[in-house]
Design a protein around this motif. Sequence first.
Motif, mmCIF file in Angstrom:
data_model
loop_
_atom_site.group_PDB
_atom_site.id
_atom_site.type_symbol
_atom_site.label_atom_id
_atom_site.label_comp_id
_atom_site.label_asym_id
_atom_site.label_seq_id
_atom_site.Cartn_x
_atom_site.Cartn_y
_atom_site.Cartn_z
ATOM 1 N N ASN A 8 0.794 -1.229 0.000
ATOM 2 C CA ASN A 8 0.000 0.000 0.000
ATOM 3 C C ASN A 8 0.824 1.275 0.000
ATOM 4 O O ASN A 8 0.320 2.340 -0.297
ATOM 5 C CB ASN A 8 -0.910 0.038 1.234
ATOM 6 C CG ASN A 8 -2.145 -0.816 1.034
ATOM 7 O OD1 ASN A 8 -2.688 -0.875 -0.069
ATOM 8 N ND2 ASN A 8 -2.576 -1.486 2.082
ATOM 9 N N GLU A 9 2.090 1.197 0.383
ATOM 10 C CA GLU A 9 2.848 2.416 0.630
ATOM 11 C C GLU A 9 3.609 2.926 -0.594
ATOM 12 O O GLU A 9 3.843 4.125 -0.729
ATOM 13 C CB GLU A 9 3.842 2.183 1.779
ATOM 14 C CG GLU A 9 3.147 1.887 3.098
ATOM 15 C CD GLU A 9 4.121 1.777 4.263
ATOM 16 O OE1 GLU A 9 5.343 1.925 4.055
ATOM 17 O OE2 GLU A 9 3.646 1.546 5.390
ATOM 18 N N GLY A 10 4.042 2.001 -1.465
ATOM 19 C CA GLY A 10 4.888 2.395 -2.588
ATOM 20 C C GLY A 10 6.351 2.087 -2.322
ATOM 21 O O GLY A 10 7.193 2.219 -3.207
ATOM 22 N N ASN A 11 6.660 1.645 -1.103
ATOM 23 C CA ASN A 11 8.052 1.315 -0.789
ATOM 24 C C ASN A 11 8.536 0.081 -1.550
ATOM 25 O O ASN A 11 9.694 -0.002 -1.940
ATOM 26 C CB ASN A 11 8.242 1.113 0.720
ATOM 27 C CG ASN A 11 7.475 -0.083 1.234
ATOM 28 O OD1 ASN A 11 6.282 -0.204 1.013
ATOM 29 N ND2 ASN A 11 8.167 -0.988 1.909
ATOM 30 N N SER B 27 -5.239 -3.826 -3.253
ATOM 31 C CA SER B 27 -4.230 -3.060 -2.527
ATOM 32 C C SER B 27 -3.791 -1.889 -3.410
ATOM 33 O O SER B 27 -4.025 -1.902 -4.621
ATOM 34 C CB SER B 27 -3.034 -3.952 -2.203
ATOM 35 O OG SER B 27 -3.490 -5.088 -1.490
ATOM 36 N N VAL B 28 -3.175 -0.869 -2.826
ATOM 37 C CA VAL B 28 -2.842 0.326 -3.616
ATOM 38 C C VAL B 28 -1.899 -0.029 -4.769
ATOM 39 O O VAL B 28 -2.117 0.378 -5.904
ATOM 40 C CB VAL B 28 -2.224 1.431 -2.726
ATOM 41 C CG1 VAL B 28 -1.823 2.637 -3.581
ATOM 42 C CG2 VAL B 28 -3.223 1.871 -1.652
ATOM 43 N N TYR B 29 -0.864 -0.792 -4.479
ATOM 44 C CA TYR B 29 0.089 -1.139 -5.534
ATOM 45 C C TYR B 29 0.232 -2.650 -5.665
ATOM 46 O O TYR B 29 0.556 -3.339 -4.699
ATOM 47 C CB TYR B 29 1.475 -0.554 -5.234
ATOM 48 C CG TYR B 29 1.482 0.944 -5.112
ATOM 49 C CD1 TYR B 29 1.238 1.758 -6.213
ATOM 50 C CD2 TYR B 29 1.741 1.560 -3.890
ATOM 51 C CE1 TYR B 29 1.245 3.139 -6.112
ATOM 52 C CE2 TYR B 29 1.759 2.945 -3.774
ATOM 53 C CZ TYR B 29 1.503 3.728 -4.879
ATOM 54 O OH TYR B 29 1.502 5.089 -4.776
ATOM 55 N N THR B 30 -0.005 -3.143 -6.879
ATOM 56 C CA THR B 30 0.327 -4.526 -7.208
ATOM 57 C C THR B 30 1.362 -4.472 -8.320
ATOM 58 O O THR B 30 1.081 -3.945 -9.398
ATOM 59 C CB THR B 30 -0.916 -5.294 -7.694
ATOM 60 O OG1 THR B 30 -1.905 -5.275 -6.656
ATOM 61 C CG2 THR B 30 -0.561 -6.731 -8.034
#
Lengths: 475, 235
Positions: free
Chosen positions: A219-222, A266-269
């Motif tokens: 979710n964070e982009g890390n 989720s924000v990023y897959t």
Amino acid sequence: MATHSIAFHERVDRALDDGSLQTALSRATDRFVTNRANALALVDDFDDLRARGRAIRASALAQLDDVLVRLSERIEARGGQVFWASDGDAARQYIVELARARNVRTIVKSKSMASEEIHLNDALEAAAFTVVETDLGEYIIQLAGETPSHIIAPCIHKTREEISELFQQHLGMPATDDIPTMTRTARTVLRQQFLRADMGISGVNFGVADAGAVVVVENEGNARLTTTAPRIHVAVMGIERVCERLEDLGVLLQLLARSATGQKLSVYTSILSGPRRADEPDGPDEFHLILLDNGRSQIMGGDYAEALLCIRCGACLNACPVYQSIGGHAYGGVYSGPIGAILTPLLQPELRDVHKLPQASSLCGACQSACPVKIAIPDMLLRLRADAVAAGKADAIERIAMAGWSQAMANPALYRAGGKLASLGTRLLAREGRIGWLPPPLDQWTRQRDFPPFAPRSFTELWAERQRRSAGDGQ
Amino acid sequence: MNDAREAMLGRIRQGLANNRAFLEREALAAPHTPPPFVHPAGDDDLAERFAAELRKLAAHAHLCADHDAARAVLCDILVAAEVRRTLSWALPAIELPGLADDLMRIGVERHDVSIAPTAAERTAHLHELEPATACISGVDALIAESATIVLLSGRGRPRLASLLAPCYIAIARRDQIVRGLGQAIARLQQHAAPDLFADHSSLTFITGPSRTADIEMTLALGVHGPRDVHVIIYG
């Protein structure tokens, strides 16, 4: 502190006595459970999706040898490298040697349970590399020198005041309890690490055999930064985390996001297939996939192979009344909660009291109901308990008590006498209908919760009377 | 190649000898096909649905009649956020004619991402890119029911152009919207048959702003990726 060196019941006592942990746990698990329920209510037929998810995962595992070969060949065909690691030692050694050979100094990491399982950070730090966890929760517990307490939310056991203290001490942040300010501080500090890092290490949610790709969900982009900015990307994957086709993700990602956090996705897959292509403007120049066995092939041949279906969503943790009370650290291993009580004895058998983890369950079944791939967790916990007894690992007191119980059950007179004695004894000890103290060794129960007194009259007595009465009515 | 490969495969096969029957039974217990979408489908307009779902995630949707209107909205966003430097896809890949002139007119500098092979050059280039305050990209698809942006990396399509800056603007045509994830994956595979990843090392789904709830379960946006996400849909 190394919680795994302390006896299980002491870890539990400690968790139950920790007021701020209790508040944090109930806030977190309540929120997760509510969000999940809300997300599921919107779906046409979530149970159908679960059935498909289970079938997809079972199918990949049924041909795991073939699936792993396909995955590794596709990745190699795209210029990636695949390392087959039998155990944690092999994986650690490969990554350390790779980092040395490439003159790596700084390594950024996104969340990976598999790398926690093999204590990868310790090995990298011992080899003098700078290792930075970049998931906010993981970063906080790295600063604190602790271990994650929840699969999805690693630092739910810490208060904002404790975190502010850490940031002031380690990052020179001015005193504040403002969460957005703390988040911005972490972003600024960690962004500099991303720009300079030579290697990024991520976990893997799913390996997709026919696509030759790994999936990383966050979710964070890390994790996107970890797998994009540094010139080397190393992905660490447990060998069971596979599916066959890209379209399987149309089921698995829907299950994972909703079960974990109640999100639709989720924000990023990130679905990553080897290093960057020649004409791509960014991405890593090297891609290494570590296929980690570390006991998983043993599980595959044993009585608990079904546990390999797990997609690590954390829904069973949130649903579990025992986890809600004791939190993740009490389990001692990397994997906590109901699924952790199964996986930890199998994957980390060296830990103290690991055979006791299956006892940390009321067998209520909430975990199985929440599981997106319908793993029969309570049944396995029960069988693990039986295994521990068969292996002679039950406590002396438990053995004596159970021997007494089985004697009494075989002898009705003894059973009735024992029942009367227990009823009398517990009523003598009860205050206002509750027993707050029992003599040792029974105080192991009453230290943390009351015990109810036995009813004044036993079921057999009530039943006999009822039979007499109904016989009377019939006349 | 390492020796452990054969040893591991051997152990897996040995293990499967005990449990393959169980796993195969479970594999046959339900179909494997993904549903095209998972929420009940009304007769809703997909662009409206996407916009409504995106707004629930604290991001911004802009529905525009045509590409002129889309460019105007883009310029408004950049001017309002006082953006001077952007990272973006190569302009032909964004498919918005006249965009280069517009950016020049409002004084926005556009940086191309081009990572060099040596470690020192890579780090230096990343530091050059870091001050950009907005990212701009096209899309490969939008998923209406989850408000998801679908991006393939590739020539002229850097991954960092949806990631590095605090503001991210994606530009899409109305006909790029599908209802569900299952449909999106099917469409990608159809267009890029037989091998989706031949020319693309990554496929990314973005659903709303970067977020975390790691501190006391309190939602905070923009922790590592963009905090402000805009999707401009035209046509």
